[in-house]
Every structure is written in C-alpha cells, then in structure tokens.
Design a protein around this motif. Structure first.
Motif, PDB file in Angstrom:
ATOM      1  N   UNK A 236       0.818  -1.297  -0.033  1.00  0.00           N
ATOM      2  CA  UNK A 236      -0.106  -0.114  -0.256  1.00  0.00           C
ATOM      3  C   UNK A 236       0.844   1.032  -0.026  1.00  0.00           C
ATOM      4  N   UNK A 237       0.491   2.401  -0.736  1.00  0.00           N
ATOM      5  CA  UNK A 237       1.230   3.553  -0.415  1.00  0.00           C
ATOM      6  C   UNK A 237       0.899   4.180   0.681  1.00  0.00           C
ATOM      7  N   UNK A 238       1.711   5.054   1.273  1.00  0.00           N
ATOM      8  CA  UNK A 238       1.340   5.823   2.538  1.00  0.00           C
ATOM      9  C   UNK A 238       0.146   6.497   2.387  1.00  0.00           C
ATOM     10  N   UNK A 239      -0.635   6.890   3.219  1.00  0.00           N
ATOM     11  CA  UNK A 239      -1.802   7.774   3.329  1.00  0.00           C
ATOM     12  C   UNK A 239      -1.173   9.091   3.100  1.00  0.00           C
ATOM     13  N   UNK A 240      -2.046   9.876   2.744  1.00  0.00           N
ATOM     14  CA  UNK A 240      -1.438  11.273   2.471  1.00  0.00           C
ATOM     15  C   UNK A 240      -1.611  12.360   3.575  1.00  0.00           C
ATOM     16  N   UNK A 241      -0.816  13.102   3.881  1.00  0.00           N
ATOM     17  CA  UNK A 241      -0.611  13.852   5.194  1.00  0.00           C
ATOM     18  C   UNK A 241       0.632  14.501   5.144  1.00  0.00           C
ATOM     19  N   UNK A 242       0.557  15.654   5.806  1.00  0.00           N
ATOM     20  CA  UNK A 242       1.996  16.228   6.007  1.00  0.00           C
ATOM     21  C   UNK A 242       2.881  15.863   7.039  1.00  0.00           C
ATOM     22  N   UNK A 243       4.165  15.571   6.556  1.00  0.00           N
ATOM     23  CA  UNK A 243       5.271  14.928   7.678  1.00  0.00           C
ATOM     24  C   UNK A 243       5.611  16.091   8.600  1.00  0.00           C
ATOM     25  N   UNK A 275      -1.501  -1.263  10.708  1.00  0.00           N
ATOM     26  CA  UNK A 275       0.055  -0.894  10.961  1.00  0.00           C
ATOM     27  C   UNK A 275       0.433   0.502  10.268  1.00  0.00           C
ATOM     28  N   UNK A 276       0.132   0.455   8.646  1.00  0.00           N
ATOM     29  CA  UNK A 276       0.642   1.698   7.931  1.00  0.00           C
ATOM     30  C   UNK A 276       0.034   2.743   8.347  1.00  0.00           C
ATOM     31  N   UNK A 277      -1.497   2.677   8.669  1.00  0.00           N
ATOM     32  CA  UNK A 277      -2.066   3.973   9.239  1.00  0.00           C
ATOM     33  C   UNK A 277      -1.429   4.417  10.629  1.00  0.00           C
ATOM     34  N   UNK A 278      -1.384   3.490  11.365  1.00  0.00           N
ATOM     35  CA  UNK A 278      -0.699   4.166  12.925  1.00  0.00           C
ATOM     36  C   UNK A 278       0.646   4.788  12.426  1.00  0.00           C
ATOM     37  N   UNK A 279       1.466   4.020  11.747  1.00  0.00           N
ATOM     38  CA  UNK A 279       2.638   4.833  11.510  1.00  0.00           C
ATOM     39  C   UNK A 279       2.786   6.169  10.810  1.00  0.00           C
ATOM     40  N   UNK A 280       1.694   6.336   9.772  1.00  0.00           N
ATOM     41  CA  UNK A 280       1.553   7.597   9.193  1.00  0.00           C
ATOM     42  C   UNK A 280       0.987   8.482  10.271  1.00  0.00           C
ATOM     43  N   UNK A 281       0.137   7.980  11.068  1.00  0.00           N
ATOM     44  CA  UNK A 281      -0.645   8.988  11.964  1.00  0.00           C
ATOM     45  C   UNK A 281       0.495   9.534  12.813  1.00  0.00           C
ATOM     46  N   UNK A 282       1.243   8.995  13.423  1.00  0.00           N
ATOM     47  CA  UNK A 282       2.745   9.393  13.900  1.00  0.00           C
ATOM     48  C   UNK A 282       3.188  10.269  13.435  1.00  0.00           C
ATOM     49  N   UNK A 283       3.610   9.981  12.051  1.00  0.00           N
ATOM     50  CA  UNK A 283       4.607  10.779  11.308  1.00  0.00           C
ATOM     51  C   UNK A 283       3.840  12.279  10.859  1.00  0.00           C
ATOM     52  N   UNK A 284       2.463  12.181  11.237  1.00  0.00           N
ATOM     53  CA  UNK A 284       1.761  13.426  10.657  1.00  0.00           C
ATOM     54  C   UNK A 284       1.484  14.217  12.003  1.00  0.00           C
ATOM     55  N   UNK A 285       2.070  13.808  12.863  1.00  0.00           N
ATOM     56  CA  UNK A 285       1.651  14.603  14.369  1.00  0.00           C
ATOM     57  C   UNK A 285       2.894  14.821  15.001  1.00  0.00           C
ATOM     58  N   UNK A 293      -6.881   9.427  15.175  1.00  0.00           N
ATOM     59  CA  UNK A 293      -6.167   9.633  14.014  1.00  0.00           C
ATOM     60  C   UNK A 293      -5.984   8.396  13.144  1.00  0.00           C
ATOM     61  N   UNK A 294      -5.755   7.406  13.812  1.00  0.00           N
ATOM     62  CA  UNK A 294      -5.708   6.069  12.972  1.00  0.00           C
ATOM     63  C   UNK A 294      -6.980   5.872  12.265  1.00  0.00           C
ATOM     64  N   UNK A 295      -7.854   5.891  12.778  1.00  0.00           N
ATOM     65  CA  UNK A 295      -9.119   5.582  12.251  1.00  0.00           C
ATOM     66  C   UNK A 295      -9.733   6.431  11.055  1.00  0.00           C
ATOM     67  N   UNK A 296      -9.291   7.769  11.239  1.00  0.00           N
ATOM     68  CA  UNK A 296      -9.374   8.766  10.330  1.00  0.00           C
ATOM     69  C   UNK A 296      -8.743   8.292   8.939  1.00  0.00           C
ATOM     70  N   UNK A 297      -7.351   7.764   9.170  1.00  0.00           N
ATOM     71  CA  UNK A 297      -6.667   7.550   7.918  1.00  0.00           C
ATOM     72  C   UNK A 297      -6.935   6.119   7.388  1.00  0.00           C
ATOM     73  N   UNK A 298      -7.506   5.243   8.217  1.00  0.00           N
ATOM     74  CA  UNK A 298      -8.057   3.871   7.879  1.00  0.00           C
ATOM     75  C   UNK A 298      -9.068   4.291   6.860  1.00  0.00           C
ATOM     76  N   UNK A 299     -10.086   5.097   7.077  1.00  0.00           N
ATOM     77  CA  UNK A 299     -11.120   5.581   6.367  1.00  0.00           C
ATOM     78  C   UNK A 299     -10.760   6.102   4.830  1.00  0.00           C
TER      79      UNK A 299
END
Length: 301
Positions: A236-243, A275-285, A293-299
């Motif tokens: 999967x690509x990473x979810x969209x967000x600002x690092x 896993x991928x959404x949790x990693x991304x949520x931390x990177x975006x915060x 935050x994880x649930x929002x990215x999963x959606x």
C-alpha cells in the motif's frame, strides 16, 4: 499480555529553533522531554490504541526515575530493572531546518542485572507477545537477541523483532512471528538499493526463506509491504498527509500491526492496514498516533 524490551532507553530532549549557530548561544522556541527507545515507543502507541503492555528494560539514576514516571504517565505498565552504575541516557534532538541528534551513553549493566531480565522473560506464557527492538548497548552481549529467542523458543510466545543487519539475520533461525526492517535496512542486508514496493517483495520473501514467518517492510512515504506466512503479499502507498515528525513512525507501525492483529482475530490485511495508518498518523503529528487519528486514515484507504 504484550511485553516490550528496550535495552538502552532514553529521555529524549527535543528542541526546535529557527537556525543552529555552532559556537554561539542558541535560544529555542520549543522544548519537550519525552520517554525514548523503540520498545517504549511501541508500548506508548499500543496504549493509545487501547492495548495494555508492559515495558521491560534497564534504567539508572535520576534520569531513570524520570523516564519511568513518564512511561507510566502514558498508561503503560513497567517492570524496569534498576542498575547500580551510571544513568539513563539523555538524547538531544535538535530541529533547526535539518535534524541533529546527540545521543548519550547509558548505564553499565552487570551480568546479575541481565539475569534479572532473563528471569522476567522466563515468566512469559503461551499466547504472550514479546516485542524486542532497537540496538544493543556495548555493555551487553552482541548476541542478546539470539539468547532471548533461544530461551523462549517452543513456548508459544509470539516474538516481534525490529532490528538491523546481524541482529535481525541471526534470529531468523528461531522463526520470529514478525520482523519489520525498513527498505534501507532490507537493502543493506542484501547489498542492493530498494526504492519501490515491487522491488522489496522478493527480498522480503528471501527473509522468509531464512526463517521469518511474517515480514513487514516500512518505506516511509512510499508506504509498506507485507508478506505473510500464508503466502499473502500486501502492499500500500502511504496515506496522504504532511510530515511533522518521523521519529517513532516505524515503532508506531509495529504497534498498529500488533493491535490490528489482535483486534481482527489474526487477519493479516487488517493488521497491515492498521499498521501503516498508525505509522503515518504518528508521522503526521507532533506526538504519537491516537486511535481517532488512525481511524481517520483507515477511512481514506
């Protein structure tokens, strides 16, 4: 029960400033003190996702006491072993355009204190999950991971390993439940450069051939790849967000995978995407991922 082991935890002193001028007085515009260490990061994120874990490792001195208090404040159980010599290290993380890190040494750990850790691990039972991650300080045997894996082999304990090079390769003979190198660490093992998800897949499978059961490869902005022991290949690509902050994103992915695995009754796809959404949520915060935050990215997937 989920347990994490951090051999050389730290207090992370994070500061931000507009520019760093060596040799001069620098004044920061932001500062924070956080508990650090890969296993501790995993425990904190697991707590944010609603899963209790117990953090194991070594602490010393007044900094060790502060670390233990901070970890406990995040709702994590702790069973740290207090060493008699030295102090828990302080790592300074300077963010001024580019990031600069100054890492401390850590305490001396005696054979008797190491045996205390082994005694703790001997109490684990079938069905427990053990996550061992990060570097091993020079005061401990270089085969620390192997000793733990050999000691717990055949007892029904699911062991997750997040480490580099020989630390990782040398434990594959014990068939860890999950390993999580990133694409750069995977490339270093095989002396290749891996930049795309498709390139990663055959090398992840090579680690399975060497003994790993499940292989999760984090790739920062490129996303992630998962190869399961049943032969499933997910990417999967990473979810969209600002690092905002990449520190702890890989640890967050491990925590998210474990949480998703448990919540879905061992469904690989749910674990992977959590896993991928949790990693991304931390990177975006600026802090670690929360459940919302994880649930929002999963959606968005």
């Amino acid at each position: 029960m989920i347990y994490t082991v951090t051999f050389n935890p730290a207090l992370d002193y994070v500061v931000r400033l507009d520019a760093l001028a060596p040799g001069k007085i620098n004044r920061v515009n932001y500062e924070n003190v956080m508990p650090g260490g890969k296993g501790i990061n995993v425990s904190i994120v697991l707590g944010n996702l609603g899963h209790t874990s117990c953090a194991l490792g070594f602490i010393a001195g007044f900094t060790g006491s502060a670390l233990e208090q901070l970890v406990s404040a995040h709702g994590c159980k702790t069973q740290f072993i207090r060493t008699q010599t030295g102090m828990t290290r302080i790592n300074v993380k300077i963010k001024a355009g580019e990031e600069t890190e100054i890492n401390g040494i850590g305490p001396h750990i005696t054979p008797d204190e190491l045996q205390q850790l082994f005694n703790q691990l001997d109490q684990l039972v079938s069905g427990d999950i053990l996550i061992i991650s990060g570097s091993v300080p020079s005061v401990l045997p270089s085969d620390m991971y192997e000793q733990i894996m050999a000691r717990l082999s055949g007892r029904g304990i699911e062991i997750v390993v997040d480490a580099e090079l020989d630390l990782l390769l040398n434990v594959l003979q014990y068939h860890p439940f999950l390993i999580k190198p990133n694409n750069h660490e995977l490339g270093a093992i095989f002396n290749v450069e891996l930049t795309t998800r498709d390139e990663v897949i055959p090398y992840a499978q090579k680690l399975q051939e060497k003994g790993a059961r499940n292989v999760l490869i984090s790739m920062a902005g490129e996303g992630a790849v998962f190869v399961s022991e049943k032969g499933e290949v997910l990417q999967s690509p990473a979810p969209q967000g600002t690092l905002v902050n990449s520190v702890g994103a890989g640890d967050s992915m491990v925590a998210g995978f474990v949480a998703g695995w448990l919540e879905s009754n061992n469904d690989a796809a749910t674990a992977f995407y959590t896993g991928i959404c949790t990693g991304s949520a931390s990177a975006f915060s600026a802090d670690f991922a929360t459940r919302d935050e994880v649930n929002a990215l999963l959606a968005t997937l």
